[in-house]
Scaffold this active site. Structure first.
Site, short mmCIF file in Angstrom:
data_model
loop_
_atom_site.label_atom_id
_atom_site.label_comp_id
_atom_site.label_asym_id
_atom_site.label_seq_id
_atom_site.Cartn_x
_atom_site.Cartn_y
_atom_site.Cartn_z
N CYS A 1 0.85 -1.20 0.00
CA CYS A 1 0.00 0.00 0.00
C CYS A 1 0.88 1.24 0.00
O CYS A 1 0.71 2.12 -0.83
CB CYS A 1 -0.93 0.00 1.21
SG CYS A 1 -2.14 -1.33 1.17
N CYS B 1 -5.08 3.78 0.68
CA CYS B 1 -4.99 4.26 2.06
C CYS B 1 -6.31 4.09 2.81
O CYS B 1 -7.32 4.71 2.45
CB CYS B 1 -4.57 5.73 2.07
SG CYS B 1 -4.60 6.44 3.72
#
Length: 264
Positions: A146, A168
């Site tokens: 991520c 996120c």
């Protein structure tokens, strides 16, 4: 941490309802940036309690190049449990890419060691970059990175860092990510005899999960408090020799924690 609360408000007010990989559903915006001057305090969210011990141990685990949750379990950190296989393995996730990126010719590239070397020998370089987004190994990872790509920058004796985060989780994940990279900047600066500058966070798909909306409103109802101060009690021989006991947070006075389910 007004920037963080402003981001939560923006997602609530402007976010698009979207489906996602986990099947949970999100409110999502695309493209957002926040800047934290690390001279102003350590950017640890105060409108709820953050589990700093997990943040520190996870970063030390990354720096060690580890991809098995054994170390985390030994230290009562459970944030990666849902993705590990029966042996505790996660595949070639962050630690592997940061410390042993596999090149086509068979070499293993220690990106973080190269960064330390660059900061000491060529601090004006525009190539002081670490990537976890290894396209050739994404399918082997339990979870694709991520926080995928970060760059260091030196000016006026201060070390700054910008992170690009492709995906996120604003409520649960982002407070961890901000604190983790701020801690890394402090460690890297100490090793390279620099002061800390800014941590710049840039987000791609920036979202609130549909089952975090109530918790987000609760958090937004709280007044932020003064940021704490990070103290690094000793300077080890290298970036990879820090221990949990080397870190202390002074003046952290958060509101109570807020529980929320994790999307897997």
């Amino acid at each position: 941490m007004k920037q963080y609360l402003d981001l939560m408000k923006k997602v609530l007010e402007e976010g698009t309802t979207k489906d996602d990989r986990t099947g949970t559903g999100t409110l999502s915006i695309f493209g957002h940036q926040m800047r934290f001057n690390l001279q102003d305090g350590f950017p640890l969210v105060t409108t709820k309690r953050c589990h700093l011990r997990s943040i520190i141990h996870e970063l030390l685990w990354f720096l060690n190049g580890d991809t098995n949750i054994g170390y985390l379990k030994e230290n009562n950190v459970s944030i990666w449990d849902e993705w590990a296989d029966e042996n505790g393995d996660l595949g070639p996730v962050y630690g592997k890419q940061w410390r042993a990126w596999g090149a086509a010719d068979g070499r293993q590239i220690d990106q973080l060691s190269k960064v330390v070397q660059q900061l000491k020998q060529d601090p004006n370089s525009r190539r002081i970059i670490v990537s976890a987004w290894n396209v050739g190994e994404l399918d082997q990872m339990a979870l694709a990175p991520c926080h995928a790509f970060f760059q260091f920058y030196v000016a006026d004796g201060k070390l700054s860092c910008q992170l690009y985060q492709r995906s996120c989780d604003v409520f649960l994940g982002l407070p961890f990510n901000i604190a983790s990279y701020a801690l890394l900047v402090h460690m890297m600066a100490q090793q390279c005899d620099l002061a800390v500058g800014d941590f710049v966070w840039t987000g791609g798909d920036t979202h609130l999960y549909s089952n975090h909306i109530e918790q987000t409103h609760l958090q937004l109802s709280r007044e932020p408090r003064a940021l704490p101060k990070l103290i690094i009690k000793s300077k080890p021989a290298s970036l990879f020799d820090y221990r949990f006991e080397d870190f202390e947070i002074e003046g952290y006075d958060p509101h109570p924690g807020i529980k929320a389910p994790i999307a897997i």
